[in-house]
Scaffold this active site. Structure first.
Site, PDB file in Angstrom:
ATOM      1  N   HIS A  56       0.840  -1.195   0.000  1.00 12.76           N
ATOM      2  CA  HIS A  56       0.000   0.000   0.000  1.00 12.76           C
ATOM      3  C   HIS A  56       0.871   1.239   0.000  1.00 12.76           C
ATOM      4  O   HIS A  56       1.583   1.524   0.970  1.00 12.76           O
ATOM      5  CB  HIS A  56      -0.934   0.033   1.212  1.00 12.76           C
ATOM      6  CG  HIS A  56      -1.947   1.138   1.137  1.00 12.76           C
ATOM      7  ND1 HIS A  56      -2.937   1.171   0.178  1.00 12.76           N
ATOM      8  CD2 HIS A  56      -2.122   2.259   1.890  1.00 12.76           C
ATOM      9  CE1 HIS A  56      -3.683   2.255   0.349  1.00 12.76           C
ATOM     10  NE2 HIS A  56      -3.205   2.938   1.368  1.00 12.76           N
ATOM     11  N   HIS A  58       1.017   5.529  -1.476  1.00 10.55           N
ATOM     12  CA  HIS A  58       0.648   6.728  -2.220  1.00 10.55           C
ATOM     13  C   HIS A  58       1.961   7.485  -2.436  1.00 10.55           C
ATOM     14  O   HIS A  58       2.454   8.182  -1.532  1.00 10.55           O
ATOM     15  CB  HIS A  58      -0.329   7.599  -1.428  1.00 10.55           C
ATOM     16  CG  HIS A  58      -1.574   6.895  -0.985  1.00 10.55           C
ATOM     17  ND1 HIS A  58      -2.542   6.478  -1.857  1.00 10.55           N
ATOM     18  CD2 HIS A  58      -2.015   6.550   0.256  1.00 10.55           C
ATOM     19  CE1 HIS A  58      -3.537   5.904  -1.187  1.00 10.55           C
ATOM     20  NE2 HIS A  58      -3.237   5.936   0.102  1.00 10.55           N
ATOM     21  N   ARG A  79      -5.186  15.597   6.035  1.00 13.39           N
ATOM     22  CA  ARG A  79      -5.744  15.420   4.689  1.00 13.39           C
ATOM     23  C   ARG A  79      -5.796  16.746   3.930  1.00 13.39           C
ATOM     24  O   ARG A  79      -5.557  16.794   2.722  1.00 13.39           O
ATOM     25  CB  ARG A  79      -7.147  14.798   4.770  1.00 13.39           C
ATOM     26  CG  ARG A  79      -7.692  14.359   3.423  1.00 13.39           C
ATOM     27  CD  ARG A  79      -9.065  13.754   3.550  1.00 13.39           C
ATOM     28  NE  ARG A  79     -10.081  14.764   3.815  1.00 13.39           N
ATOM     29  CZ  ARG A  79     -11.372  14.611   3.524  1.00 13.39           C
ATOM     30  NH1 ARG A  79     -11.808  13.484   2.984  1.00 13.39           N
ATOM     31  NH2 ARG A  79     -12.226  15.562   3.806  1.00 13.39           N
ATOM     32  N   TYR A 118      -4.970   7.425  -7.219  1.00 14.94           N
ATOM     33  CA  TYR A 118      -6.257   8.098  -7.431  1.00 14.94           C
ATOM     34  C   TYR A 118      -6.128   9.506  -8.010  1.00 14.94           C
ATOM     35  O   TYR A 118      -7.114  10.224  -8.125  1.00 14.94           O
ATOM     36  CB  TYR A 118      -7.072   8.148  -6.130  1.00 14.94           C
ATOM     37  CG  TYR A 118      -6.392   8.788  -4.941  1.00 14.94           C
ATOM     38  CD1 TYR A 118      -6.423  10.160  -4.751  1.00 14.94           C
ATOM     39  CD2 TYR A 118      -5.757   8.000  -3.991  1.00 14.94           C
ATOM     40  CE1 TYR A 118      -5.820  10.739  -3.653  1.00 14.94           C
ATOM     41  CE2 TYR A 118      -5.150   8.576  -2.879  1.00 14.94           C
ATOM     42  CZ  TYR A 118      -5.184   9.949  -2.715  1.00 14.94           C
ATOM     43  OH  TYR A 118      -4.589  10.524  -1.624  1.00 14.94           O
ATOM     44  N   HIS A 206     -11.614   3.474  -3.398  1.00 13.37           N
ATOM     45  CA  HIS A 206     -10.936   4.327  -2.418  1.00 13.37           C
ATOM     46  C   HIS A 206     -11.454   4.043  -1.017  1.00 13.37           C
ATOM     47  O   HIS A 206     -10.664   3.831  -0.086  1.00 13.37           O
ATOM     48  CB  HIS A 206     -11.116   5.812  -2.741  1.00 13.37           C
ATOM     49  CG  HIS A 206     -10.423   6.682  -1.749  1.00 13.37           C
ATOM     50  ND1 HIS A 206     -11.031   7.097  -0.578  1.00 13.37           N
ATOM     51  CD2 HIS A 206      -9.163   7.178  -1.718  1.00 13.37           C
ATOM     52  CE1 HIS A 206     -10.171   7.810   0.126  1.00 13.37           C
ATOM     53  NE2 HIS A 206      -9.033   7.890  -0.541  1.00 13.37           N
ATOM     54  N   ARG A 209     -16.692   5.718   1.725  1.00 18.39           N
ATOM     55  CA  ARG A 209     -17.017   7.144   1.745  1.00 18.39           C
ATOM     56  C   ARG A 209     -16.981   7.739   0.337  1.00 18.39           C
ATOM     57  O   ARG A 209     -17.772   8.620   0.002  1.00 18.39           O
ATOM     58  CB  ARG A 209     -16.029   7.905   2.644  1.00 18.39           C
ATOM     59  CG  ARG A 209     -16.126   7.572   4.117  1.00 18.39           C
ATOM     60  CD  ARG A 209     -15.148   8.395   4.947  1.00 18.39           C
ATOM     61  NE  ARG A 209     -13.763   8.018   4.712  1.00 18.39           N
ATOM     62  CZ  ARG A 209     -12.885   8.757   4.050  1.00 18.39           C
ATOM     63  NH1 ARG A 209     -13.235   9.933   3.552  1.00 18.39           N
ATOM     64  NH2 ARG A 209     -11.637   8.337   3.890  1.00 18.39           N
ATOM     65  N   HIS A 231      -9.482   1.005   1.054  1.00 18.45           N
ATOM     66  CA  HIS A 231      -9.334   1.512   2.415  1.00 18.45           C
ATOM     67  C   HIS A 231     -10.585   1.093   3.204  1.00 18.45           C
ATOM     68  O   HIS A 231     -11.712   1.323   2.752  1.00 18.45           O
ATOM     69  CB  HIS A 231      -9.285   3.045   2.429  1.00 18.45           C
ATOM     70  CG  HIS A 231      -8.040   3.629   1.837  1.00 18.45           C
ATOM     71  ND1 HIS A 231      -8.072   4.623   0.890  1.00 18.45           N
ATOM     72  CD2 HIS A 231      -6.735   3.393   2.074  1.00 18.45           C
ATOM     73  CE1 HIS A 231      -6.842   4.984   0.578  1.00 18.45           C
ATOM     74  NE2 HIS A 231      -6.012   4.243   1.272  1.00 18.45           N
ATOM     75  N   GLU A 234     -10.491   2.915   8.466  1.00 21.54           N
ATOM     76  CA  GLU A 234      -9.280   3.577   8.926  1.00 21.54           C
ATOM     77  C   GLU A 234      -9.582   4.496  10.104  1.00 21.54           C
ATOM     78  O   GLU A 234      -8.748   4.652  10.998  1.00 21.54           O
ATOM     79  CB  GLU A 234      -8.662   4.378   7.783  1.00 21.54           C
ATOM     80  CG  GLU A 234      -7.347   5.052   8.120  1.00 21.54           C
ATOM     81  CD  GLU A 234      -6.715   5.743   6.924  1.00 21.54           C
ATOM     82  OE1 GLU A 234      -5.600   6.262   7.079  1.00 21.54           O
ATOM     83  OE2 GLU A 234      -7.337   5.760   5.841  1.00 21.54           O
ATOM     84  N   HIS A 268      -5.639  -1.066   6.076  1.00 25.12           N
ATOM     85  CA  HIS A 268      -5.729  -0.517   7.431  1.00 25.12           C
ATOM     86  C   HIS A 268      -6.588  -1.424   8.316  1.00 25.12           C
ATOM     87  O   HIS A 268      -6.074  -2.005   9.252  1.00 25.12           O
ATOM     88  CB  HIS A 268      -6.256   0.922   7.466  1.00 25.12           C
ATOM     89  CG  HIS A 268      -5.398   1.877   6.726  1.00 25.12           C
ATOM     90  ND1 HIS A 268      -4.063   2.060   7.009  1.00 25.12           N
ATOM     91  CD2 HIS A 268      -5.681   2.721   5.698  1.00 25.12           C
ATOM     92  CE1 HIS A 268      -3.552   2.951   6.193  1.00 25.12           C
ATOM     93  NE2 HIS A 268      -4.507   3.375   5.388  1.00 25.12           N
ATOM     94  N   ASP A 319       2.247   3.187   2.862  1.00 29.13           N
ATOM     95  CA  ASP A 319       1.168   4.158   2.778  1.00 29.13           C
ATOM     96  C   ASP A 319       1.668   5.555   2.431  1.00 29.13           C
ATOM     97  O   ASP A 319       2.072   5.807   1.302  1.00 29.13           O
ATOM     98  CB  ASP A 319       0.363   4.146   4.077  1.00 29.13           C
ATOM     99  CG  ASP A 319      -0.971   4.882   3.953  1.00 29.13           C
ATOM    100  OD1 ASP A 319      -1.283   5.376   2.850  1.00 29.13           O
ATOM    101  OD2 ASP A 319      -1.708   4.973   4.944  1.00 29.13           O
TER     102      ASP A 319
END
Length: 441
Positions: A56, A58, A79, A118, A206, A209, A231, A234, A268, A319
């Site tokens: 995992h 990003h 975020r 993404y 993703h 949500r 995900h 988390e 997660h 991550d």
């Protein structure tokens, strides 16, 4: 044909002494133990391990390292900082950053990365002339850094989930959006043509949500036969919103729409119910833990021992790349479980190596990698036994004391990528600095 010899090697049955490996055509042709070196062998130091699988990642989050700690905050304030970075990226800049990040991973013994990808569109949400410009940049970056990649192209359709339902996209999230699962599928179909011997094109949801329930089954169906990651749980707020709107946990919602099985991975999985754990165990779904990120964002400690006891394969990821050290992720899996349970020995060294290697590769669609055995891809990581961290350690316990700085040599598909702790690209720290600095100007 090339051959290697080392004092120790982690073979499928455990640590063996005086190990010799012969590679031919990018695969291990012979693996022997208890033998002296031959004259043509490259002698490697310490303990040989299979290549590590980073399940995992990003890659662009690496540019946040050391820039999010000034005033505490929460996952949600972190975020916001991440979104500010996402606004700035363009494909060429992302290629330069990802190439450096993947080279940093190679230095740490990682031979394959699962890139949870993404970032797709231009800043206004419109397509680039090549709708997969960012994806192609990542594939090129991995190839030049010398590691394999499973590009987990991510479906991302809504701005979040509240008690009344899914939220509209924020402006920056339009860079992530495909409009619908069908739109996502059309774009990924074009990207799938890029699959080669060193590339797998996988898929990702993703989160519940970001993908409404009505779209979930479409993503699952379109990804049939390929790795599919998501995900999951988390944050407690994610669980609460899902229960309020859908009346179930994220794990249950995904399962209702077909998510779960040996090619599927929950990332997660920090805040699970007993029913969630049992569901993953019955379906054989993988879980990817990312302990250094889960610490950094104050997410919590996930139920790793309970999942393992239920038969769930455990894998590891870096991550947000606040740390690129999968040995640290493995060690943290055990040490965090000790803190949560006040018991030692929740994961044996052999279980940690399994998570680092074979289990991770399988979850990313590489079942022919992750073991030092004939027929497997010719990957290896040589860990030194003579550094200030490892001197005096038993080889079979090295995973609990070594770190990325102790990696001496890395082979990927028989190609030498790291030798003497140096990457074939040269100054990786310099490459990182050059790629990151313009993003914050």
């Amino acid at each position: 044909m090339s051959s290697y010899w080392a004092p120790y090697g982690w073979l499928p049955g455990g640590v063996a002494e005086r190990v010799r490996l012969v590679a031919e055509g990018g695969r291990w042709a012979r693996v022997e133990a208890g033998v002296p070196p031959a004259g043509e062998d490259v002698r490697l130091p310490g303990l040989l391990l299979p290549g590590f699988a980073n399940t995992h990642c990003h890659a662009f989050h690496r540019a946040l390292r050391g820039r999010t700690h000034g005033d505490g905050g929460t996952f949600w304030t972190w975020r916001d900082r991440m979104y500010a970075l996402a606004r700035r990226l363009e494909p060429q800049a992302y290629y330069l950053l990802a190439r450096a990040v993947y080279a940093e991973m190679a230095l740490a013994g990682i031979t394959v990365v699962g890139e949870f990808h993404y970032l797709h569109n231009q800043a206004d949400g419109s397509r680039y002339p090549d709708p997969n410009a960012f994806g192609h940049a990542l594939l090129q970056a991995a190839a030049e850094a010398g590691i394999r990649i499973t590009l987990l192209d991510t479906c991302y359709l809504s701005g979040g989930l509240g008690p009344a339902g899914h939220l509209p996209l924020e402006d920056v999230q339009r860079r992530f959006d495909d409009g619908s699962a069908a739109g996502w599928q059309q774009r990924v179909a074009l990207l799938s043509q890029a699959q080669t011997g060193g590339v797998r094109i996988g898929a990702a949801i993703h989160s519940v949500r970001a993908v409404p329930a009505a779209e979930l089954a479409g993503v699952v169906a379109a990804s049939a036969g390929r790795p599919l990651h998501a995900h999951v749980s988390e944050q407690p707020a994610e669980n609460e919103a899902t229960r309020q709107y859908y009346g179930c946990s994220p794990t249950e919602l995904l399962a209702r729409h077909g998510f779960g099985g040996p090619l599927h991975t929950a990332v997660h999985a920090t805040h699970l119910t007993d029913a969630d754990i049992a569901l993953y165990g019955r379906s054989g779904t993988n879980v990817s833990f990312c302990p250094t990120t889960e610490r950094d964002l104050a997410d919590g400690i996930g139920p790793a021992p309970e999942l393992a006891a239920a038969g769930v394969p455990i894998t590891l990821g870096s991550d947000q790349n606040a740390s690129v050290d999968l040995l640290e992720e493995a060690r943290a899996l055990e040490l965090d479980a000790r803190l949560a349970s006040r018991q030692r020995g929740r994961f044996s060294p052999a279980a940690l190596v399994e998570a680092l290697t074979r289990a991770g590769h399988a979850s990313l669609g590489w079942p022919d990698a992750g073991q030092l055995a004939p027929g497997q891809r010719a990957d290896l990581v040589a860990l030194r036994l003579d550094t200030v961290r490892t001197a005096g350690a038993l080889p079979e316990q090295l995973v609990l004391v070594a770190g990325a700085a102790d990696v001496d040599t890395v082979l990927v598909d028989g190609r030498l990528v790291v030798s003497g702790g140096r990457h074939v690209l040269g100054d990786v720290a310099g490459l990182l600095a050059e790629a990151i600095a313009p993003l914050w100007e």
